[in-house]
Scaffold this motif. Structure first.
Motif, PDB file in Angstrom:
ATOM      1  N   SER A   3      -2.163  19.986  -4.267  1.00  0.00           N
ATOM      2  CA  SER A   3      -2.288  19.931  -2.808  1.00  0.00           C
ATOM      3  C   SER A   3      -2.161  21.325  -2.219  1.00  0.00           C
ATOM      4  O   SER A   3      -1.299  22.112  -2.632  1.00  0.00           O
ATOM      5  N   LYS A  61      -2.170  11.990  -2.261  1.00  0.00           N
ATOM      6  CA  LYS A  61      -2.689  11.637  -0.944  1.00  0.00           C
ATOM      7  C   LYS A  61      -4.169  11.321  -1.070  1.00  0.00           C
ATOM      8  O   LYS A  61      -4.945  12.129  -1.595  1.00  0.00           O
ATOM      9  N   GLU A  91       0.309  20.567   7.839  1.00  0.00           N
ATOM     10  CA  GLU A  91      -1.065  20.262   8.243  1.00  0.00           C
ATOM     11  C   GLU A  91      -1.216  20.274   9.758  1.00  0.00           C
ATOM     12  O   GLU A  91      -2.252  20.670  10.291  1.00  0.00           O
ATOM     13  N   SER A 125       1.744  17.657  -6.466  1.00  0.00           N
ATOM     14  CA  SER A 125       1.075  16.748  -5.532  1.00  0.00           C
ATOM     15  C   SER A 125      -0.391  17.140  -5.411  1.00  0.00           C
ATOM     16  O   SER A 125      -0.768  18.307  -5.609  1.00  0.00           O
ATOM     17  N   ARG A 166       3.220  13.471  -4.436  1.00  0.00           N
ATOM     18  CA  ARG A 166       2.404  12.587  -3.601  1.00  0.00           C
ATOM     19  C   ARG A 166       0.941  12.724  -3.989  1.00  0.00           C
ATOM     20  O   ARG A 166       0.415  13.843  -4.071  1.00  0.00           O
ATOM     21  N   CYS A 180      -4.303  16.093  -3.185  1.00  0.00           N
ATOM     22  CA  CYS A 180      -4.987  15.414  -2.079  1.00  0.00           C
ATOM     23  C   CYS A 180      -6.436  15.238  -2.502  1.00  0.00           C
ATOM     24  O   CYS A 180      -7.155  16.231  -2.717  1.00  0.00           O
ATOM     25  N   LYS A 190      -5.540   4.093  -2.128  1.00  0.00           N
ATOM     26  CA  LYS A 190      -4.651   4.499  -1.047  1.00  0.00           C
ATOM     27  C   LYS A 190      -3.569   5.414  -1.604  1.00  0.00           C
ATOM     28  O   LYS A 190      -3.311   5.441  -2.817  1.00  0.00           O
ATOM     29  N   SER A 191      -2.927   6.131  -0.730  1.00  0.00           N
ATOM     30  CA  SER A 191      -1.952   7.140  -1.138  1.00  0.00           C
ATOM     31  C   SER A 191      -0.738   6.490  -1.794  1.00  0.00           C
ATOM     32  O   SER A 191      -0.348   5.360  -1.470  1.00  0.00           O
ATOM     33  N   GLU A 192      -0.127   7.241  -2.712  1.00  0.00           N
ATOM     34  CA  GLU A 192       1.049   6.748  -3.426  1.00  0.00           C
ATOM     35  C   GLU A 192       1.905   7.930  -3.868  1.00  0.00           C
ATOM     36  O   GLU A 192       1.414   9.052  -4.043  1.00  0.00           O
ATOM     37  N   SER A 193       3.208   7.659  -4.043  1.00  0.00           N
ATOM     38  CA  SER A 193       4.151   8.669  -4.526  1.00  0.00           C
ATOM     39  C   SER A 193       4.622   8.296  -5.925  1.00  0.00           C
ATOM     40  O   SER A 193       4.700   7.104  -6.275  1.00  0.00           O
ATOM     41  N   LEU A 227      -7.754  10.135   0.787  1.00  0.00           N
ATOM     42  CA  LEU A 227      -8.490  10.078   2.045  1.00  0.00           C
ATOM     43  C   LEU A 227      -9.889   9.545   1.784  1.00  0.00           C
ATOM     44  O   LEU A 227     -10.500   9.849   0.751  1.00  0.00           O
TER      45      LEU A 227
END
Length: 581
Positions: A124, A81, A142, A10, A79, A12, A57-60, A83
């Motif tokens: 991440s 993520k 988090e 994952s 994921r 971010c 946008k975030s996606e899995s 931002l």
């Protein structure tokens, strides 16, 4: 069989940042790959071990790996993520903290503490929270959430943010418990001096208003000198960096520039050694460096001897003290207001105290109203002094920083003031009697008895309550008004009987409530009595064990002076229905 030897990771990242997800697998013959999104829909053209995406946008995602023999296996879900925040130029995936925990938070006892730390990272980052340098087990998200805040949770919090590239630390977040504490003392049943009425209602109503402002209130009536000093010592243990109030209603006087509060056991004539020095209390409060100290005295100030005038000597550079005296070199009056006795200073104080204004402005309004009151105009003038560096209000949020042993001590002292829970007593005849308890003041307990189940063989039940040891009832003396009794009974809903237990600070052992049930047996037509006892320990202020405290130290200077007979008592005013404090 197909075996995945390296799972995707994952990440971010900022919006539209290029990301490559990869999976490595081994098996017999060539392997086939298919990536799926969070809705388990095939990602078009995503048939390689590596998936490149750039998202808004975030996606899995998850990857299926299969061989030519129809064997397949799925990777773990990962994921991406996203931002909408930037990263610095040249960022290569190391943890980059974009949201720090709030540096300082003030929460109330029982509230939820919430801290958040957020960082970019490829992969991440992992999070680990620390409290005062100690790792918090299982706190690796988090967001750190701690429910039911108490003294153990006060202190400094840090979050470690790391991935395979680097470790970063968040900024420190200091958590403090808000602290608003008030000590209210009202003396009325003096042994050697005129008795008073107003302190009862003054203390009761002010306590109720302060509780609406979030104060933890200790309200005490009729204290001896030893008990006053013990209560003040306990109060000082609660002080740290919050907002604190000391209020007194009763007899008092000024001597050689110092103000004194008269205990109910003060002799006649008395010396300063028989009284509590206001300046000593004020000095001890200021030493705690609180955000705000408020000292309010509804008492006489007559018969000042020659010497320096009274003044506040703040501790440099901070004093943060507001000092309100009901009168300047004069008597303080009681007044009948709507059928109840009240000190006229406290009457107007209660009118304004809930307003979100600075304390000095509230006292100025009290002074203005008192000056307009025709009953005391020209006879009682409020004195207001302060050492505030900036405006302060009783409605202001307060907090402290750091993790101190004093906070644990304050909480331990506060938890001592316990109120007994409801008790349900079963009698042999089948009747059930419920005992409930209410604190009218911190040293006055009301006990209510109510028949809940009268049984099938009894009728005409009545209940009597007694205590062992027998406690004094300070409201039973002559001259107590009907409205006072209505105040005492307003705490319960039509009880079958009630018992007032006063002066609990003098309790030296556990308190036992004796319940006598009187009834008529339906068949035998006899009047019978059954008894039960319940031990409720040391309720309310009794748990502080004032009676175990040794004689208090006295300042040597206080031992040299004797005040004459006239300075002992409040003077009766020539105004109807008014009495001087």
């Amino acid at each position: 069989d197909v075996v995945i030897v390296q799972q995707p990771k994952s990440v971010c990242v900022p919006q539209n940042y290029p990301v490559t997800l990869s999976v490595q697998a081994v098996g017999t013959g060539p392997l086939r790959y298919q990536w799926f999104d969070g809705q388990q829909i095939e990602v078009p053209c995503a048939t390689e071990s590596r998936l490149q995406v750039s998202l808004k946008k975030s996606e899995s995602y998850i990857c299926r790996v299969s061989d030519q023999y129809c064997n397949c296996i799925f990777s773990i879900w990962v994921r991406v993520k996203v931002l909408n925040l930037p990263v610095p130029p040249g960022w290569r995936g190391e943890p980059y903290i974009i949201a720090q925990p709030t540096p300082q938070q003030s929460v109330r006892h029982g509230d939820t503490i919430t801290l958040k730390c957020l960082a970019f990272g490829m992969p991440s980052p992992q999070y680990q929270w620390y409290h005062n340098g100690h790792l918090l087990p299982k706190k690796n998200n988090e967001i750190l959430e701690i429910k039911s805040a108490k003294a153990d949770h006060v202190g400094s919090y840090l979050c470690s943010v790391s991935n395979v590239l680097e470790e970063r630390w968040s900024e420190a977040a200091d958590i403090a418990l808000t602290d608003k504490v008030a000590l209210l003392i009202g003396n009325l049943n003096y042994t050697h001096h005129p008795r008073l009425m107003a302190p009862i209602m003054d203390v009761h109503e002010l306590a109720s208003l302060l509780q609406q402002l979030g104060f933890r209130v200790v309200s005490l009536l009729d204290l001896t000198l030893q008990e006053m000093e013990a209560a003040i010592d306990k109060f000082l243990q609660l002080l740290d960096r919050g907002v604190y109030m000391f209020y007194y209603a009763g007899h008092g006087y000024e001597h050689l520039g110092r103000n004194y509060l008269v205990a109910i056991d003060a002799p006649r004539p008395y010396r300063t050694i028989n009284c509590v020095c206001v300046q000593r209390v004020m000095c001890n409060m200021q030493e705690r460096r609180a955000q705000l100290n408020v000292i309010l005295l509804d008492t006489c100030r007559k018969y000042k001897q020659s010497g320096p005038t009274s003044e506040i000597n703040p501790l440099a550079p901070l004093g943060n003290t507001v000092y309100g005296y009901a009168t300047e070199d004069a008597e303080a009056f009681e007044v009948q207001d709507g059928g109840k006795s009240t000190g006229i200073f406290t009457k107007y104080l209660n009118k304004y105290i809930l307003q979100p204004q600075k304390v000095t402005h509230i006292l100025e309004q009290v002074s203005e109203d008192l000056g307009k009151d025709q009953l005391v105009s020209g006879k009682q003038v409020v004195e207001i002094k302060h050492t505030l560096k900036e405006p302060r209000a009783l409605t202001d949020p307060v907090g402290t920083a750091g993790h101190t042993m004093e906070l644990h001590l304050r909480d331990a002292c506060w938890r001592q003031a316990n109120l007994p829970g409801r008790k349900l007593l079963d009698f042999p005849c089948g009747v059930q009697v419920e005992l409930s308890f209410s604190a009218l003041f911190s040293n006055i307990l009301l006990v209510f008895g109510m028949v809940r189940n009268s049984g099938t063989m009894v009728q005409d039940c009545t209940v009597d309550l007694h205590s062992e040891p027998v406690m004094e009832d300070i409201f039973s003396g002559p001259g107590r008004s009907d409205e006072m009794h209505s105040l005492l009974l307003s705490k319960a809903d039509n009880p079958d009987c009630s018992l007032r237990l006063c002066c609990l600070q003098r309790l030296e052992r556990s308190l036992v409530i004796k319940v006598e049930l009187h009834y008529t047996h339906r068949d035998r037509k006899l009047r019978l009595t059954e008894c039960r006892e319940v031990d409720i320990g040391r309720p309310l202020i009794a748990s502080c064990r004032f009676s175990n405290r040794g004689p208090a130290d006295r300042r040597q200077e206080a031992m040299q002076h004797t005040v004459g007979h006239k300075s002992n008592t409040r003077q009766s005013s020539h105004l109807p229905a008014h009495h001087a404090r």
